[in-house]
Design an enzyme around this catalytic site. Sequence first.
Site, mmCIF file in Angstrom:
data_model
loop_
_atom_site.group_PDB
_atom_site.id
_atom_site.type_symbol
_atom_site.label_atom_id
_atom_site.label_comp_id
_atom_site.label_asym_id
_atom_site.label_seq_id
_atom_site.Cartn_x
_atom_site.Cartn_y
_atom_site.Cartn_z
ATOM 1 N N ILE A 449 3.589 1.116 -0.320
ATOM 2 C CA ILE A 449 4.706 0.470 -1.003
ATOM 3 C C ILE A 449 4.239 -0.168 -2.308
ATOM 4 O O ILE A 449 4.903 -1.023 -2.871
ATOM 5 C CB ILE A 449 5.365 -0.586 -0.087
ATOM 6 C CG1 ILE A 449 4.349 -1.658 0.338
ATOM 7 C CG2 ILE A 449 5.947 0.079 1.149
ATOM 8 C CD1 ILE A 449 4.979 -2.844 1.045
ATOM 9 N N GLY A 450 3.065 0.270 -2.757
ATOM 10 C CA GLY A 450 2.496 -0.286 -3.977
ATOM 11 C C GLY A 450 1.184 -0.991 -3.706
ATOM 12 O O GLY A 450 0.514 -1.478 -4.609
ATOM 13 N N THR A 451 0.790 -1.000 -2.420
ATOM 14 C CA THR A 451 -0.423 -1.704 -2.027
ATOM 15 C C THR A 451 -1.682 -0.939 -2.405
ATOM 16 O O THR A 451 -2.761 -1.506 -2.433
ATOM 17 C CB THR A 451 -0.437 -1.866 -0.505
ATOM 18 O OG1 THR A 451 -0.295 -0.551 0.060
ATOM 19 C CG2 THR A 451 0.718 -2.722 -0.032
ATOM 20 N N ASN A 576 -11.147 -1.796 -1.867
ATOM 21 C CA ASN A 576 -11.015 -1.221 -3.211
ATOM 22 C C ASN A 576 -10.729 -2.358 -4.201
ATOM 23 O O ASN A 576 -9.591 -2.802 -4.336
ATOM 24 C CB ASN A 576 -9.887 -0.182 -3.256
ATOM 25 C CG ASN A 576 -9.823 0.521 -4.597
ATOM 26 O OD1 ASN A 576 -10.767 0.459 -5.391
ATOM 27 N ND2 ASN A 576 -8.712 1.173 -4.873
ATOM 28 N N PRO A 577 -11.757 -2.834 -4.891
ATOM 29 C CA PRO A 577 -11.584 -4.015 -5.753
ATOM 30 C C PRO A 577 -10.432 -3.871 -6.748
ATOM 31 O O PRO A 577 -9.702 -4.829 -6.987
ATOM 32 C CB PRO A 577 -12.929 -4.114 -6.485
ATOM 33 C CG PRO A 577 -13.908 -3.439 -5.586
ATOM 34 C CD PRO A 577 -13.142 -2.353 -4.873
ATOM 35 N N GLN A 583 -3.193 -6.665 -5.948
ATOM 36 C CA GLN A 583 -2.428 -7.240 -4.835
ATOM 37 C C GLN A 583 -2.433 -8.761 -4.904
ATOM 38 O O GLN A 583 -1.409 -9.410 -4.759
ATOM 39 C CB GLN A 583 -3.067 -6.829 -3.506
ATOM 40 C CG GLN A 583 -2.731 -5.463 -3.054
ATOM 41 C CD GLN A 583 -1.414 -5.479 -2.308
ATOM 42 O OE1 GLN A 583 -0.362 -5.462 -2.917
ATOM 43 N NE2 GLN A 583 -1.464 -5.536 -0.998
ATOM 44 N N GLY A 647 -6.277 -8.745 5.811
ATOM 45 C CA GLY A 647 -5.155 -8.307 4.974
ATOM 46 C C GLY A 647 -5.072 -9.110 3.690
ATOM 47 O O GLY A 647 -5.439 -10.283 3.641
ATOM 48 N N GLY A 649 -2.216 -8.503 1.313
ATOM 49 C CA GLY A 649 -0.918 -8.307 0.652
ATOM 50 C C GLY A 649 -0.111 -9.578 0.494
ATOM 51 O O GLY A 649 0.783 -9.652 -0.339
ATOM 52 N N GLU A 650 -0.384 -10.569 1.319
ATOM 53 C CA GLU A 650 0.492 -11.733 1.327
ATOM 54 C C GLU A 650 -0.187 -13.020 0.906
ATOM 55 O O GLU A 650 0.448 -13.920 0.352
ATOM 56 C CB GLU A 650 1.120 -11.876 2.722
ATOM 57 C CG GLU A 650 2.123 -10.751 2.910
ATOM 58 C CD GLU A 650 2.559 -10.506 4.338
ATOM 59 O OE1 GLU A 650 3.599 -11.038 4.708
ATOM 60 O OE2 GLU A 650 1.861 -9.766 5.055
#
Lengths: 684, 169
Positions: A449-451, A576-577, A583, A647, A649-650
């Site tokens: 989703i773009g991550t 993956n830097p 993100q 994680g 993403g948040e």
Amino acid sequence: MNRVEGVAKVTGQARYAYEYPVEGVCHAVAVQADIPRGEIIRVDAREALALPGVLAVLSCEGAPELADTSDYELALFQSRTVAYRGQIVAAVVAETLEIARQAQRLIKVTYRPGEFDVRLTGTHPGLYRPDKVNPAYPTDTGQGDVEAAMAAADSSVDVTYTTPALHNNPMEPHATLALWEDGDLTLYDSIQGVSTGRDSVAKVFGLPPEQVRVHAPHVGGGFGAKGSPRPNAILAAMCARAIRRPVKLAVTRQQMFSFTGYRTPTIQRVRLAADAGGLLTAVAHDVVEQTSRVTEFAEQTAIATRIMYGAPNRGTSHRLARLDVPTPSWMRAPGECPGMYALESAMDELAIECGLDPIELRIRNDPATAPESGKPFSSRNLVACLRAGAERFGWDGRDPRPGIRREGRWLVGTGVAASTYPVYRSPCRATARVGPDGRYTVAVAATDIGTGARTTLTLIAAAALGVPVERVTAEIGDSALPPAPVAGGSMGTGSWGSAVVLACRALRRALDEHAGAVPDTGIEAYGDTAEELAGQQDFARHAFGAQFAEVRVDTGTGEVRVSRLLGVFAAGRIINPKTARSQFIGGMTMGLGMALMEESVMDHEFGDYLNHDFAQYHVPTIADIRDIDAVWIEEDDAHLNPMGSKGIGEIGIVGTAAAIGNAVHHATGRRVRDLPIRIDRLVG
Amino acid sequence: MEAIEIVLTVNGDERRLAVDTRASLLDVLRERLGLTGAKKGCDHGQCGACTVLLDGRRVNSCLALAVAHQGAEVITVEGLADGDDLHPVQRAFIEEDGFQCGYCTPGQLCSAVGMLDELKQGWPSAVTGDDDDLGDEPSDDEIRERMNGNLCRCGAYAGILAAIKEASR
Ligand code: FES
Ligand code: FES
């Protein structure tokens, strides 16, 4: 590594749900209720149906029955009830979008309106205690005696913060293209999880999951709003079945404010007590928030407070009001994001009460084990993040006095806040395949989703296989692939990557058995993480971070500019830097929006969110982003997953608003406790 | 429905078609010509996802009625590259990670290309100072000012800024 779908995305070749070329596809548009509560008396579609090019109108009058109506938001047209303004009450399908939109305006719905209540207050008479908060946390917790500790404290704060309703607003509006063939349903859907999405849609239509296929190779952002099928998926499928032709439907930006989810507004009381040495003696966090009349959604706002700082006396609670509003849903870091705004703002207030540097206060109260559960942390590097950030940001020697740094017409200040997000993981399966040409393919029903999921999974597979990345392809975004959890809860990479590693290891063993020779048919191997996951040891697993902000406040107009934003994170191994940095920064950017501009305003008269487009719901633009950076510290944690990752993403959005609010206080001496920090809250 | 025949030159190809008089240029590109590169983010001129180059200038194609642009020349994101040879702005977006989900990206790219041309022509913006030479590499603030009509909810702005700087060299 650059994104593997980079060329497709910069040349316009990457297709999103609405964009699949399908012969004879028709267009559907949704008609929404314009009362907040009541019953539908009649739907008059005669005029619409008389328009050339209109193929069908669906509504509660003669609508096809759905097999499962347990999710109100998906049970379209199954009753005459209107539970919130903006609910879908009809749909029209036509040959072209222009005709469908004209017909939409010709549909007349008459209602019997009911009394409604859309106003959330801290003393709402209907406040109740839900059985649990999302996804399955206890509603309340408590230890010791908070009241007594407050009374006996050397320093204390007892403050209430509020956050408004927020809308996710991914750039790609929710969209679905639906096709039926011999009773089988294919959806191109804008969704964060194709396996779970398929299961939900199959349930609504009473189909076995094998008869539903969901494709989502590219998704234009979600941030939680596409975490499960939204009404658009069901509606497109219902329309396609009704007219026996493929149908596509895109939710409009305005409609996204009604039925695709949003973050609940919150009212949060935080009490903190400390002794003379700045050691916390009490931490309490009591939250009031809303849910809808039809579905309970209990945001877990106070759960981060349960693990952040040590204190012998503590408590958290959540109370909900059922209102005549759309059901709130997930938005980036549900729980942690609003909760940490309140806690970390209160920590700043306490630091001032104690006469301590806010970083020092946090370091002194960093617990050795998880405060409420007593579990050991699998790793906890909040202090390292705070120290590394202080150094990089130039925090040392900061004069704590507020309102004294002036540069021309600007007042300048700096602020800090901590950040955290739990490490979740769900069972997942994957396959790994090698062909006679020596090319490897890993397959898992993940979504990007773009991550950067596709890219990250390619890297993970290449490392597990011991081959160069150029020889590996990651297939994702299709529910026909091995089942996988949703891209949500920051658990995508951890869950999918673990399955990919297991599959790749199995493939290596199979290759060894073939002594490296690949038969013409190739070799395929399989990975399933269910067992490994069930056997995991009991740790408190969380990522941590520190957010630093520098703001400039115009003394004349009250305009706030964030001149610097730095996030330092400890999130296990970063795979993956390049995409990880994006993100983190993306989350921080959304946090800046939350701090200064984002707010969905409830119109109490008409019972709807007043501002429902980008002209009135403001999100950060490139002009709002100045010096922004995200870095991370090395973290070696063997208790996570085969990659050693947490994680990401948040966590970027968590704490940003508090850091900015704390910096605004440092700049101006004004403590704004209601987000967003609007100009009118600073001036006058 | 009233349909009117128009001719557009899209990415160098002449396209003749009858369009609904109510159809936006964006919907004609996406639904009729199969050019789904231009995106619909709001349909109200508020997000920039639909930006294309219309007779050389960047516009929000959701606000342009197709019938009003008889004979126009349109460049979409699909027309930026020269065959397999990416436009320098496209290359820089990949290198600098100027996108995540990619949905705002076609609009960002067309907007960036249009904006660099505006600079070349010496058009000042609200932040251009009297002594600024727009022929030089643009300042960060020039780029921020000129690109702020293109929203990116993923928050890829840092990469977008770096990419445009890179491409302007
Ligand atoms: S779609 Fe045209 S500006 Fe948003
Ligand atoms: S890359 Fe997702 S909106 Fe810009």
